[in-house]
Design a protein around this motif. Structure first.
Motif, mmCIF file in Angstrom:
data_model
loop_
_atom_site.group_PDB
_atom_site.id
_atom_site.type_symbol
_atom_site.label_atom_id
_atom_site.label_comp_id
_atom_site.label_asym_id
_atom_site.label_seq_id
_atom_site.Cartn_x
_atom_site.Cartn_y
_atom_site.Cartn_z
ATOM 1 N N ARG B 5 0.840 -1.201 0.000
ATOM 2 C CA ARG B 5 0.000 0.000 0.000
ATOM 3 C C ARG B 5 0.877 1.253 0.000
ATOM 4 N N GLU B 9 1.236 4.216 -3.063
ATOM 5 C CA GLU B 9 0.845 5.607 -2.793
ATOM 6 C C GLU B 9 2.015 6.579 -2.944
ATOM 7 N N SER B 12 2.073 10.072 -4.992
ATOM 8 C CA SER B 12 1.357 11.212 -4.414
ATOM 9 C C SER B 12 1.975 11.667 -3.098
ATOM 10 N N ARG B 13 2.421 10.712 -2.275
ATOM 11 C CA ARG B 13 2.982 11.127 -0.980
ATOM 12 C C ARG B 13 4.362 11.760 -1.131
ATOM 13 N N PHE B 29 -6.584 15.795 -5.844
ATOM 14 C CA PHE B 29 -5.502 15.131 -5.120
ATOM 15 C C PHE B 29 -6.132 14.304 -4.017
ATOM 16 N N PRO B 30 -5.790 13.025 -3.906
ATOM 17 C CA PRO B 30 -5.001 12.210 -4.836
ATOM 18 C C PRO B 30 -5.695 12.118 -6.198
ATOM 19 N N ARG B 32 -7.697 11.208 -9.524
ATOM 20 C CA ARG B 32 -8.933 10.457 -9.763
ATOM 21 C C ARG B 32 -9.043 10.137 -11.245
ATOM 22 N N ARG B 82 -4.971 24.983 1.428
ATOM 23 C CA ARG B 82 -5.448 25.204 0.056
ATOM 24 C C ARG B 82 -4.213 25.454 -0.804
ATOM 25 N N MET B 88 -7.155 20.948 -1.905
ATOM 26 C CA MET B 88 -6.776 21.059 -0.499
ATOM 27 C C MET B 88 -6.145 19.758 -0.003
ATOM 28 N N THR B 90 -4.469 17.688 3.651
ATOM 29 C CA THR B 90 -4.437 17.647 5.119
ATOM 30 C C THR B 90 -3.141 16.997 5.580
ATOM 31 N N SER B 91 -2.392 17.671 6.438
ATOM 32 C CA SER B 91 -1.217 17.050 7.062
ATOM 33 C C SER B 91 -0.775 17.901 8.248
ATOM 34 N N GLN B 92 0.347 17.500 8.837
ATOM 35 C CA GLN B 92 0.859 18.268 9.967
ATOM 36 C C GLN B 92 1.623 19.490 9.495
ATOM 37 N N VAL B 114 6.544 10.257 8.156
ATOM 38 C CA VAL B 114 5.163 10.422 8.623
ATOM 39 C C VAL B 114 4.838 9.412 9.721
ATOM 40 N N TYR B 124 7.562 5.102 6.920
ATOM 41 C CA TYR B 124 7.036 5.687 5.689
ATOM 42 C C TYR B 124 7.094 7.208 5.720
ATOM 43 N N TYR B 127 4.344 14.104 2.791
ATOM 44 C CA TYR B 127 4.448 15.567 2.912
ATOM 45 C C TYR B 127 3.952 16.066 4.265
#
Lengths: 388, 139
Positions: B5, B9, B12-13, B29-30, B32, B82, B88, B90-92, B114, B124, B127
């Motif tokens: 997995r 990914e 994109s990661r 993003f990711p 489609r 954004r 948009m 989502t991360s730290q 991460v 792993y 971003y």
């Protein structure tokens, strides 16, 4: 489509029910509902069970067959189906039962919702709950279920000037309602200071902004309206059942200060019921976090966007207010056994419309609404009930 | 989490691989395979795109109650950003004191560890966001 009535309801206390397992709570609620409806087991045509994650909470899947078995119905080989839509599992199970009766497929259906959450620790329970959001693109990066709602709250504060005190007032009010409900997990009224001074969970939300982990179950019996009077003098009508979806991840939406799925489901429901928000006297909304209640009362059309916080502080959602919201105590005080929640909301509305809600009775309640949310608004079910 | 997995990914990661609808230009993003606006018309017309990695904070939270995975990091800032391309993420948000974070703050992505699959599992990467020093935060 036929008219559908609720002819029986039953529920357990919500809370940390150490002495009861999943099957115990499921059966307790189901039997109470069947007794309330004066039914014989052999009259039941089908069973629908709302449950989010028995597989992870108690390592048991296939729970609809389990409930059918232990309630004695498996001997009659009735169809038993489990429905999953995270926090909206219960509301969605009710909708499946409603569709089965409305379509003419079945005459009498039992809908239950159950979750046994406290057999795992708090951290694990929170991790399971977060799987209702986007596991790959939100949770992996550090998002938690409370943190996603905290970001909704932060944005709501930014766009509409909603205050920390307004958010806290939701918890205060729902605990007050919970103090009048003998089946609530928390039956003690609290003050604003308690909410504001609680340890932070995900700022700006603290511990008292979050619904607890709970064990519990609830059930209702649905019947074709034309046959309801064979069982009860006071059937409660299901005037509308509507459902909508949205993106799984919060970040894929153009706005997060509104749940579009709530708006759409509400529009569909009001249209079907031929009612408007102003006609509703009592509502159970999905307050898994204090901010969620503000979004709900705005998106359902009870109050203009951005004015939910003010409405709560002004007493407009208390008993005797413009619309009594979460008289059961809501998810916040009544408790939130995920799969049971959507069914328990409907049980509360039925009690209100029957006039049997005791100390928290809303005088003259004629129309009631339940709004049940899965994840961060990726599934919403809105149900409108009417007294006969 | 399975190694397979993580591996699939990675585009994109690591590199912010996104997709863009060849009909209306909307970015996802990711990535489609179908555009949520153009539906069938977009099939076969989704183009690959790498995000610039720059954007601004849309909302954020300071997380105190963390999953076991992030226990050592708490309290940490989680943000929705954004990106300049409109999508948009989502991360730290790291390298900033929680008190300094505001909505509208300019940030860019940076590759960081991460998480890991337990004490002996695969580490792993992906971003996280870091404040952009060139340019003041917008109000």
């Amino acid at each position: 489509m036929r008219e559908v009535a609720i002819i029986g309801v039953g529920d357990t206390k919500f809370g940390e029910l150490w002495d009861m397992g999943f099957r115990d709570i499921g059966i307790a609620a189901g039997l109470a509902a069947v007794q309330d409806a004066n039914l014989a087991a052999e009259e039941i045509d089908a069973l629908y069970v709302g449950n989010m994650s028995a597989g992870r909470f108690i390592e048991q899947e296939h729970v609809a067959a389990l409930i059918a078995d232990y309630s004695g119905l498996a001997r009659d080989n009735i169809p038993a189906t489990r429905i999953e839509a995270a926090g909206a599992s219960g509301g969605l199970a009710l909708r499946q039962g409603y569709l089965a009766v409305a379509s003419g497929m079945h005459d009498l259906v039992v809908v239950g919702g159950a979750e046994k959450m406290t057999d795992v620790g708090d951290t694990m329970a929170a991790e399971i709950q977060s799987s209702s959001t986007d596991q790959q693109w939100e949770v992996t990066f550090g998002a938690t279920f409370p943190a996603l709602h905290a970001m909704i709250a932060r944005r709501h504060m930014h766009e509409y000037g909603t205050t920390r005190e307004q958010l806290a007032s939701v918890a205060v009010l729902n605990h007050l309602h919970g103090s009048m409900n003998p089946k609530a997990q928390f039956q003690r009224a609290i003050d604003l200071k308690t909410v504001l001074n609680a340890p932070p969970v995900a700022e700006p939300l603290g511990m008292f902004d979050c619904a607890p982990s709970s064990d519990g179950a609830a059930a209702v019996v649905l019947c074709a309206m034309e046959k309801a009077h064979n069982h009860t003098d006071k059937p409660i009508r299901i005037l509308a059942s509507a459902q909508a979806s949205d993106t799984l991840a919060l970040h894929a939406r153009s706005s997060i200060t509104s749940f579009q799925a709530t708006k759409v489901a509400a529009q569909r429901a009001f249209k079907q019921a031929r009612l408007e928000p102003k006609d509703i006297q009592v509502a159970e909304v999905h307050d898994n976090f204090t901010i969620s209640e503000l979004l709900a009362i705005e998106d359902l059309g009870f109050f203009p966007k951005g004015e939910g916080g003010k409405a709560v502080v002004d007493g407009q959602v208390g008993i005797g207010g413009r619309v009594a919201v979460n008289t059961s105590g809501g998810l916040k005080a009544r408790g939130d056994p995920i799969g049971a929640t959507g069914v328990a909301q409907v049980v509360e509305i039925v009690s209100q419309l029957r006039g049997t809600a005791g100390k928290r009775q809303v005088a003259g309640a004629k129309y009631g609404l339940a709004q049940n949310v899965g994840g961060t608004g990726a599934t919403v079910v809105v149900t409108i009930l009417g007294a006969t | 989490m399975s190694t397979a997995r993580l591996w699939r990914e990675n585009p994109s990661r690591y590199n912010l691989a996104a997709s863009k609808c060849g009909v209306c230009g909307k970015v996802f993003f990711p990535p489609r395979n179908v555009c949520s606006t153009c539906h069938r018309k977009s099939i076969g017309k989704m183009e690959q795109l790498l995000l610039s990695g720059e954007g601004e904070v849309y909302s954020y939270s300071i997380v105190h109650d963390a999953p076991s995975q992030f226990e050592m990091l708490k309290p940490y800032v989680l943000a929705m950003v954004r990106m300049n391309e409109g999508v948009m993420l989502t991360s730290q948000l790291i390298d900033a004191y929680p008190k300094e974070v505001v909505i509208g703050m300019k940030v860019r992505t940076t590759l960081r560890k991460v998480g890991e699959d337990g004490p002996a599992g695969v580490i792993y990467y992906g971003y996280k966001f870091t404040p952009m020093t060139d340019g003041p935060p917008s109000p």
